[in-house]
Scaffold this active site. Structure first.
Site, PDB file in Angstrom:
ATOM      1  N   ASP A   1     -18.589  35.349  32.124  1.00 53.59           N
ATOM      2  CA  ASP A   1     -19.252  35.082  30.541  1.00 53.59           C
ATOM      3  C   ASP A   1     -18.673  35.020  29.260  1.00 53.59           C
ATOM      4  O   ASP A   1     -17.427  35.333  29.415  1.00 53.59           O
ATOM      5  CB  ASP A   1     -20.234  36.761  30.703  1.00 53.59           C
TER       6      ASP A   1
ATOM      7  N   ASN B   1     -31.306  33.176  33.536  1.00 52.80           N
ATOM      8  CA  ASN B   1     -30.773  31.358  32.856  1.00 52.80           C
ATOM      9  C   ASN B   1     -32.027  30.524  32.530  1.00 52.80           C
ATOM     10  O   ASN B   1     -32.181  29.293  31.354  1.00 52.80           O
ATOM     11  CB  ASN B   1     -29.214  31.252  33.340  1.00 52.80           C
TER      12      ASN B   1
HETATM   13  C1  IPE Z   1     -24.768  36.634  33.518  1.00 52.60           C
HETATM   14  O1  IPE Z   1     -24.644  36.225  32.263  1.00 52.60           O
HETATM   15  C2  IPE Z   1     -25.095  35.115  34.507  1.00 52.60           C
HETATM   16  C3  IPE Z   1     -24.002  34.113  34.131  1.00 52.60           C
HETATM   17  C4  IPE Z   1     -23.180  34.595  33.694  1.00 52.60           C
HETATM   18  C5  IPE Z   1     -24.362  33.205  35.143  1.00 52.60           C
HETATM   19  P1  IPE Z   1     -25.645  35.962  31.426  1.00 52.60           P
HETATM   20  O2  IPE Z   1     -24.703  35.630  29.705  1.00 52.60           O
HETATM   21  O3  IPE Z   1     -26.528  35.318  31.359  1.00 52.60           O
HETATM   22  O4  IPE Z   1     -25.787  37.728  30.293  1.00 52.60           O
HETATM   23  P2  IPE Z   1     -26.541  38.772  29.884  1.00 52.60           P
HETATM   24  O5  IPE Z   1     -27.921  37.779  29.493  1.00 52.60           O
HETATM   25  O6  IPE Z   1     -25.526  38.587  28.888  1.00 52.60           O
HETATM   26  O7  IPE Z   1     -27.331  39.391  30.110  1.00 52.60           O
HETATM   27  C1  IPE Z   2     -21.912  32.619  30.898  1.00 50.52           C
HETATM   28  O1  IPE Z   2     -21.555  32.761  29.704  1.00 50.52           O
HETATM   29  C2  IPE Z   2     -22.248  31.316  31.695  1.00 50.52           C
HETATM   30  C3  IPE Z   2     -23.472  31.309  31.725  1.00 50.52           C
HETATM   31  C4  IPE Z   2     -24.744  32.569  31.703  1.00 50.52           C
HETATM   32  C5  IPE Z   2     -23.724  30.165  32.511  1.00 50.52           C
HETATM   33  P1  IPE Z   2     -22.483  32.542  28.128  1.00 50.52           P
HETATM   34  O2  IPE Z   2     -23.196  31.519  27.786  1.00 50.52           O
HETATM   35  O3  IPE Z   2     -23.278  33.414  28.836  1.00 50.52           O
HETATM   36  O4  IPE Z   2     -22.407  32.870  27.214  1.00 50.52           O
HETATM   37  P2  IPE Z   2     -22.009  33.581  25.746  1.00 50.52           P
HETATM   38  O5  IPE Z   2     -22.614  34.971  26.799  1.00 50.52           O
HETATM   39  O6  IPE Z   2     -23.594  32.987  25.030  1.00 50.52           O
HETATM   40  O7  IPE Z   2     -21.047  33.876  24.810  1.00 50.52           O
HETATM   41 MG    MG Z   3     -23.712  35.537  28.778  1.00 49.81          MG
END
Ligand code: IPE
Ligand code: IPE
Ligand code: MG
Length: 261
Positions: A32, A80
């Site tokens: 993340d 997502n």
């Molecule tokens: C979880 O991260 C999914 C992945 C890392 C693929 P998110 O960034 O989507 O989770 P939330 O929305 O912060 O809980």
């Molecule tokens: C994790 O990074 C990757 C996915 C969830 C696919 P994020 O896209 O969630 O990054 P933040 O949380 O917005 O920084």
């Molecule tokens: Mg995230």
């Protein structure tokens, strides 16, 4: 599908302190912080995701030397899809890019690739990529890389429950046959043991629907590093933290058990 013999070590048979001397052998990562990494640099989120793929390659390469033989990484969650269409298609493209650019190296290194998650709803070219990754590495067993893609822990449990219900309907099982041990054979993680350690980067402290069933007795390590900045030294630090933990599986500490007889 009839239940397969369980590969999940029974939690009730867990050995207290078993992992304090070594392990973890199965590490799961919620990668993340790609978006925040990009934002901090004034870049589009897509470049954060690209940098995230580069970090993933480095970590997968570093893992075997750290005693890990299975990694499960969260690439795209069932939630997502709520992101803007452009970002969703970028994440789909990146799975293809990752497989195309790294599959041959993974195959030669003895890595078996499993893609966890729902196939329904994924575009045809992604399904093709998934099949290619799984089929071309099917004979490997040195290291297992599980990529959770269009994966949700709740969705996976629902799909498993539906599969069991179908087995009952087909006369292959009775409702009373279902146990904690054989239910996991219906999950998309059925091919291996649950994670010893679950890491989440970027400072968030939640599961976000990752490996809900399998996380029952995992240890958690939360690290403040944004995923594109994550490197082998961070993974090593998480493993060292894991080794300070005492896993009891609901039992007692070995020394307490000796003291009380
Ligand atoms: C979880 O991260 C999914 C992945 C890392 C693929 P998110 O960034 O989507 O989770 P939330 O929305 O912060 O809980
Ligand atoms: C994790 O990074 C990757 C996915 C969830 C696919 P994020 O896209 O969630 O990054 P933040 O949380 O917005 O920084
Ligand atoms: Mg995230």
């Amino acid at each position: 599908m009839a239940p397969q013999p369980s590969l999940m070590p029974s939690l009730r048979q867990g050995t207290p302190n078993a992992s304090s001397e070594g392990g973890p052998t199965h590490v799961a990562i919620i990668m993340d912080g790609n978006g925040r990494w990009a934002k901090a640099k004034g870049l589009p989120r897509s470049l954060g995701h690209q940098a995230g793929v580069a970090a993933l390659k480095t970590i997968v390469e570093a893992a075997p030397a750290l005693g890990i033989d299975r990694m499960t990484v969260f690439g795209f969650s069932t939630e997502n899809w709520r992101r803007p269409a452009g970002e969703v298609s970028e994440l789909m493209k990146l799975l293809k890019f990752y497989v195309r650019s790294d599959l041959e190296r993974l195959r030669r290194a003895g890595v078996r690739v499993h893609i966890l998650g729902r196939r329904t709803g994924l575009p045809a070219d992604i399904l093709e990529t998934i099949d290619q990754a799984e089929q071309s590495t099917a004979a490997n067993s040195r290291f297992h890389l599980q990529v959770a893609f269009n994966y949700g822990g709740q969705a996976d449990i629902i799909d498993a429950a539906r599969a069991f219900a179908e087995a009952v309907k087909a006369g292959q099982a009775e409702p009373g046959d279902l146990t904690e041990d054989n239910f996991q054979a219906y999950l998309s993680t059925a091919n291996g043991p649950p994670p010893d350690l679950i890491i989440r980067t970027s400072g968030e402290r939640r599961l976000s629907n990752f490996l809900l069933w399998e996380a029952a007795y995992a240890e958690f390590v939360f690290q403040d590093v944004l995923w594109p900045d994550y490197g082998p030294a961070d993974l090593k630090a998480a493993i060292e933290e894991f080794r300070t933990r005492e896993r009891r599986y609901g039992g007692t500490d070995v020394n307490d058990a000796l003291a009380t007889g």
